[in-house]
Write an enzyme that holds these catalytic residues in place. Structure first.
Site, PDB file in Angstrom:
ATOM      1  N   THR A 133      -7.962   1.756   2.844  1.00 56.08           N
ATOM      2  CA  THR A 133      -6.530   2.367   1.913  1.00 56.08           C
ATOM      3  C   THR A 133      -5.573   3.619   2.836  1.00 56.08           C
ATOM      4  O   THR A 133      -6.839   4.444   2.696  1.00 56.08           O
ATOM      5  CB  THR A 133      -6.198   1.900   0.597  1.00 56.08           C
ATOM      6  N   ASP A 134      -4.383   3.642   2.874  1.00 53.87           N
ATOM      7  CA  ASP A 134      -3.924   5.350   3.168  1.00 53.87           C
ATOM      8  C   ASP A 134      -3.694   6.209   2.857  1.00 53.87           C
ATOM      9  O   ASP A 134      -3.858   7.261   2.051  1.00 53.87           O
ATOM     10  CB  ASP A 134      -1.970   4.775   3.642  1.00 53.87           C
ATOM     11  N   TYR A 159      -8.346   5.907  -8.263  1.00 55.87           N
ATOM     12  CA  TYR A 159      -7.943   4.655  -7.260  1.00 55.87           C
ATOM     13  C   TYR A 159      -8.853   4.982  -5.313  1.00 55.87           C
ATOM     14  O   TYR A 159      -9.621   4.808  -4.998  1.00 55.87           O
ATOM     15  CB  TYR A 159      -7.203   3.702  -7.252  1.00 55.87           C
ATOM     16  N   LYS A 163     -12.021   4.414  -3.122  1.00 58.65           N
ATOM     17  CA  LYS A 163     -11.807   4.301  -1.907  1.00 58.65           C
ATOM     18  C   LYS A 163     -12.182   5.001  -0.900  1.00 58.65           C
ATOM     19  O   LYS A 163     -12.871   4.672   0.451  1.00 58.65           O
ATOM     20  CB  LYS A 163     -10.752   3.469  -1.572  1.00 58.65           C
TER      21      LYS A 163
HETATM   22  P1  NAD Z   1      -6.801  -7.225  -5.505  1.00 58.07           P
HETATM   23  O1  NAD Z   1      -6.854  -6.451  -6.899  1.00 58.07           O
HETATM   24  O2  NAD Z   1      -5.221  -8.350  -5.299  1.00 58.07           O
HETATM   25  O3  NAD Z   1      -7.756  -8.538  -5.625  1.00 58.07           O
HETATM   26  C1  NAD Z   1      -8.788  -7.469  -5.439  1.00 58.07           C
HETATM   27  C2  NAD Z   1      -9.871  -9.181  -5.630  1.00 58.07           C
HETATM   28  O4  NAD Z   1     -11.408  -8.988  -5.580  1.00 58.07           O
HETATM   29  C3  NAD Z   1      -9.414  -9.654  -6.625  1.00 58.07           C
HETATM   30  O5  NAD Z   1      -9.697 -11.010  -6.309  1.00 58.07           O
HETATM   31  C4  NAD Z   1     -10.897  -9.582  -7.597  1.00 58.07           C
HETATM   32  O6  NAD Z   1     -11.716 -10.731  -8.650  1.00 58.07           O
HETATM   33  C5  NAD Z   1     -11.653  -9.675  -6.111  1.00 58.07           C
HETATM   34  N1  NAD Z   1     -12.786  -8.604  -7.049  1.00 58.07           N
HETATM   35  C6  NAD Z   1     -12.842  -7.356  -7.838  1.00 58.07           C
HETATM   36  N2  NAD Z   1     -13.993  -6.899  -7.624  1.00 58.07           N
HETATM   37  C7  NAD Z   1     -15.149  -7.528  -7.092  1.00 58.07           C
HETATM   38  C8  NAD Z   1     -16.037  -7.331  -7.098  1.00 58.07           C
HETATM   39  N3  NAD Z   1     -17.406  -6.696  -7.812  1.00 58.07           N
HETATM   40  N4  NAD Z   1     -16.752  -8.706  -6.432  1.00 58.07           N
HETATM   41  C9  NAD Z   1     -16.004  -9.801  -6.181  1.00 58.07           C
HETATM   42  N5  NAD Z   1     -15.081  -9.608  -6.426  1.00 58.07           N
HETATM   43  C10 NAD Z   1     -13.977  -8.893  -6.863  1.00 58.07           C
HETATM   44  O7  NAD Z   1      -6.580  -6.655  -3.774  1.00 58.07           O
HETATM   45  P2  NAD Z   1      -5.433  -6.561  -2.828  1.00 58.07           P
HETATM   46  O8  NAD Z   1      -4.026  -6.396  -3.117  1.00 58.07           O
HETATM   47  O9  NAD Z   1      -5.591  -7.667  -2.137  1.00 58.07           O
HETATM   48  O10 NAD Z   1      -6.264  -5.814  -1.809  1.00 58.07           O
HETATM   49  C11 NAD Z   1      -6.790  -6.437  -0.967  1.00 58.07           C
HETATM   50  C12 NAD Z   1      -8.452  -4.898  -0.438  1.00 58.07           C
HETATM   51  O11 NAD Z   1      -7.323  -3.739   0.124  1.00 58.07           O
HETATM   52  C13 NAD Z   1      -8.593  -3.838  -1.656  1.00 58.07           C
HETATM   53  O12 NAD Z   1     -10.289  -3.188  -0.342  1.00 58.07           O
HETATM   54  C14 NAD Z   1      -7.825  -2.560  -1.881  1.00 58.07           C
HETATM   55  O13 NAD Z   1      -8.003  -1.151  -1.665  1.00 58.07           O
HETATM   56  C15 NAD Z   1      -7.213  -2.965   0.100  1.00 58.07           C
HETATM   57  N6  NAD Z   1      -5.336  -2.580   0.390  1.00 58.07           N
HETATM   58  C16 NAD Z   1      -4.882  -3.209  -0.334  1.00 58.07           C
HETATM   59  C17 NAD Z   1      -3.148  -2.751  -0.085  1.00 58.07           C
HETATM   60  C18 NAD Z   1      -2.089  -3.167  -1.191  1.00 58.07           C
HETATM   61  O14 NAD Z   1      -0.975  -2.409  -0.600  1.00 58.07           O
HETATM   62  N7  NAD Z   1      -2.705  -4.086  -1.975  1.00 58.07           N
HETATM   63  C19 NAD Z   1      -3.444  -2.039   0.937  1.00 58.07           C
HETATM   64  C20 NAD Z   1      -4.017  -1.672   1.467  1.00 58.07           C
HETATM   65  C21 NAD Z   1      -5.809  -1.621   1.176  1.00 58.07           C
HETATM   66  O1  DAU Z   2      -0.953   2.580  -0.066  1.00 60.22           O
HETATM   67  C1  DAU Z   2      -1.454   1.195  -0.211  1.00 60.22           C
HETATM   68  C2  DAU Z   2      -1.783   1.112  -1.686  1.00 60.22           C
HETATM   69  O2  DAU Z   2      -0.609   0.163  -1.687  1.00 60.22           O
HETATM   70  C3  DAU Z   2      -3.131   0.247  -1.917  1.00 60.22           C
HETATM   71  O3  DAU Z   2      -4.467   0.993  -1.506  1.00 60.22           O
HETATM   72  C4  DAU Z   2      -3.020  -0.326  -3.588  1.00 60.22           C
HETATM   73  O4  DAU Z   2      -4.799  -1.132  -3.428  1.00 60.22           O
HETATM   74  C5  DAU Z   2      -2.310  -0.978  -3.898  1.00 60.22           C
HETATM   75  O5  DAU Z   2      -1.941  -1.071  -5.231  1.00 60.22           O
HETATM   76  C6  DAU Z   2      -0.631   0.128  -3.543  1.00 60.22           C
HETATM   77  O6  DAU Z   2      -0.184   0.973  -4.603  1.00 60.22           O
HETATM   78  P1  DAU Z   2       0.839   2.087  -5.363  1.00 60.22           P
HETATM   79  O7  DAU Z   2      -0.238   2.371  -5.804  1.00 60.22           O
HETATM   80  O8  DAU Z   2       1.481   2.325  -3.518  1.00 60.22           O
HETATM   81  O9  DAU Z   2       1.063   0.516  -5.006  1.00 60.22           O
HETATM   82  P2  DAU Z   2       2.179   0.217  -6.113  1.00 60.22           P
HETATM   83  O10 DAU Z   2       3.196  -0.740  -6.415  1.00 60.22           O
HETATM   84  O11 DAU Z   2       1.807   0.189  -7.562  1.00 60.22           O
HETATM   85  O12 DAU Z   2       3.810   1.340  -5.734  1.00 60.22           O
HETATM   86  C7  DAU Z   2       4.384   1.749  -5.350  1.00 60.22           C
HETATM   87  C8  DAU Z   2       4.977   2.984  -5.696  1.00 60.22           C
HETATM   88  O13 DAU Z   2       6.286   2.780  -6.827  1.00 60.22           O
HETATM   89  C9  DAU Z   2       4.167   4.399  -6.174  1.00 60.22           C
HETATM   90  O14 DAU Z   2       4.760   5.521  -5.540  1.00 60.22           O
HETATM   91  C10 DAU Z   2       4.125   3.914  -8.276  1.00 60.22           C
HETATM   92  C11 DAU Z   2       6.049   3.511  -7.582  1.00 60.22           C
HETATM   93  N1  DAU Z   2       6.462   2.394  -8.995  1.00 60.22           N
HETATM   94  C12 DAU Z   2       4.803   1.399  -9.407  1.00 60.22           C
HETATM   95  C13 DAU Z   2       5.352   0.481 -10.216  1.00 60.22           C
HETATM   96  C14 DAU Z   2       4.094  -0.661 -10.656  1.00 60.22           C
HETATM   97  C15 DAU Z   2       7.484   2.578  -9.569  1.00 60.22           C
HETATM   98  O15 DAU Z   2       8.234   2.495  -9.555  1.00 60.22           O
HETATM   99  N2  DAU Z   2       7.779   1.125 -10.860  1.00 60.22           N
HETATM  100  C16 DAU Z   2       6.679   0.401 -11.333  1.00 60.22           C
HETATM  101  O16 DAU Z   2       6.723  -0.243 -12.192  1.00 60.22           O
END
Ligand code: NAD
Ligand code: DAU
Length: 358
Positions: A133-134, A159, A163
């Site tokens: 992640t960033d 978190y 990471k």
């Molecule tokens: P998510 O929370 O939707 O999914 C995570 C998955 O991992 C789930 O299916 C969960 O069951 C599985 N998991 C958790 N712990 C585990 C373990 N110990 N063993 C096996 N499986 C396990 O997350 P996501 O949003 O799909 O993110 C996926 C990856 O991408 C993560 O590593 C996250 O840090 C990274 N990432 C996410 C975002 C974003 O915006 N969502 C952005 C950049 C990077």
């Molecule tokens: O930047 C990459 C990351 O983006 C990933 O590594 C994480 O796994 C992913 O969850 C996401 O993190 P953020 O904290 O940026 O995402 P989130 O959707 O939780 O929040 C986005 C922004 O919105 C953040 O500034 C918090 C704000 N927010 C979030 C929620 C859930 C609100 O204002 N209200 C809310 O209810």
């Protein structure tokens, strides 16, 4: 040929598996613990597809992972598995250390044992791709240049610290043991199958349910947004052509303050599912207590990936967010099934605090 994907029942992992199997007949072994964030319903269209082998289990279970590696002999491991929600990491960091740090460490050790026993051509072809992640880079001031791959690691939440630790382990396993690794650091994803605890899907489902739309603090925190399918295409490209030991930033050149995102979602819902009384969904916006330690701004400089590997996002924010809102409107069953599970308890815990809204 086979890939081992971890966390492939989560948001990005499942989109990756679905996209991969739509284009390729290469088998995907999908190892997922099925935490609250893992959802097999997302993968329902793969039922009966012999190219998808789902295994419920933990990346930290060395016996299981070693057995899977021996049995399926993958040419690559793509590690999506993680605890991913910043707010949850603030309420309970333990699981984040367990999975993101210890789990990645144990996975790396299992993979190292497998890789070292391969013959030379298979060793040379093997890849371990770590999805990160960033947020590891910390927070930017308003005018600071976007994060490049050489930006200092300054994680601010449990978190992002977990990471960052996992990224360092991956780097060290390359430097010390020669494991052929690649790391991607991506900005905020959005799109289909996004669990409605994160900003965009939460706003959509709360708006439709007539609930408040909780905006943290002043709503002026900036994130870079990338449509999930573009993140998946970036991972495919890095897997195919990335330089060993390198990291690649992935982003959408689409920085936006949260409040603008919320207004955009409301406008699209006003257009696609107007309220009976003619009012805008924006009237449901409710400013709530800020996230502790809330990072103010993230921005990604994705030039390395674009210039060295020729990747570009296919969607603009406008096209991606329209598709996303339309997807949620077209899939009420997926949403209601998620909501009837553990998600409900989480919403209560997160938004029950004084000053917060649910
Ligand atoms: P998510 O929370 O939707 O999914 C995570 C998955 O991992 C789930 O299916 C969960 O069951 C599985 N998991 C958790 N712990 C585990 C373990 N110990 N063993 C096996 N499986 C396990 O997350 P996501 O949003 O799909 O993110 C996926 C990856 O991408 C993560 O590593 C996250 O840090 C990274 N990432 C996410 C975002 C974003 O915006 N969502 C952005 C950049 C990077
Ligand atoms: O930047 C990459 C990351 O983006 C990933 O590594 C994480 O796994 C992913 O969850 C996401 O993190 P953020 O904290 O940026 O995402 P989130 O959707 O939780 O929040 C986005 C922004 O919105 C953040 O500034 C918090 C704000 N927010 C979030 C929620 C859930 C609100 O204002 N209200 C809310 O209810």
């Amino acid at each position: 040929m086979t890939l081992l994907v971890t966390g492939g029942a989560g948001f990005i992992g499942a989109n990756f598996v679905l996209d991969w199997l739509a284009e390729s007949s290469e088998t995907v072994v999908n190892l997922d613990k099925l935490t609250y964030a893992g959802n097999l319903e997302t993968l329902a269209s793969l039922q009966g597809n012999p190219a998808h082998v789902f295994v419920q289990g933990d990346i930290g279970d060395a016996d299981l992972v070693s057995r899977l590696l021996q049995t399926h002999q993958p040419r690559a491991v793509i590690n999506f598995a993680a605890e991913s929600h910043v707010d949850r990491s603030i309420h309970g960091p333990g699981e984040f250390i367990e999975t993101n740090v210890m789990g990645t460490f144990r996975l790396l050790e299992s993979v190292r044992g497998y890789w070292q026993a391969l013959d030379a051509p298979a060793q040379a072809a093997f890849r371990f791709l770590h999805v990160s992640t960033d947020e590891v880079y910390g927070s930017l001031t308003q005018d600071a240049p976007a994060f490049s791959e050489t930006h200092r690691y300054e994680p601010n939440s449990p978190y992002s610290a977990s990471k960052a630790a996992s990224d360092h382990l991956v780097r060290a396993w390359h430097h010390t043991y020669g494991l052929p690794v690649l790391t991607t650091n991506c900005s905020n994803n959005y799109g289909p199958f996004h669990f409605p605890e994160k900003l965009i899907p939460l706003m959509i489902v709360n708006a439709l349910a007539g609930k408040p739309l909780p905006v943290y603090g002043d709503g002026m925190q900036v994130r870079d947004w990338l449509y999930v399918k573009d993140h998946c295409s970036a991972i495919r490209r890095v897997l195919q052509a990335g330089q060993l030991g390198e990291t690649y930033n992935v982003g959408g050149w689409s920085e936006k303050p949260n409040i603008e995102i919320v207004h955009t979602v409301c406008k699209l819902l006003d257009e696609l599912r107007p309220k009976a009384d003619g009012s805008s969904y924006a009237s449901q916006i409710s400013y709530v207590t800020d996230r502790p330690g809330h990072d103010r701004r993230y921005a990604i400089d994705a030039r390395k990936l674009e210039q060295e590997l020729g990747w570009k996002p296919a969607e603009t924010f406008d096209s991606g967010i329209r598709k996303t809102v339309a997807w949620y409107l077209a899939h009420p069953d997926w949403v209601s099934h998620v909501q009837s599970g553990a998600y409900r308890d989480w919403v209560q815990k997160q938004y029950a605090a004084p000053g917060a809204a649910a």
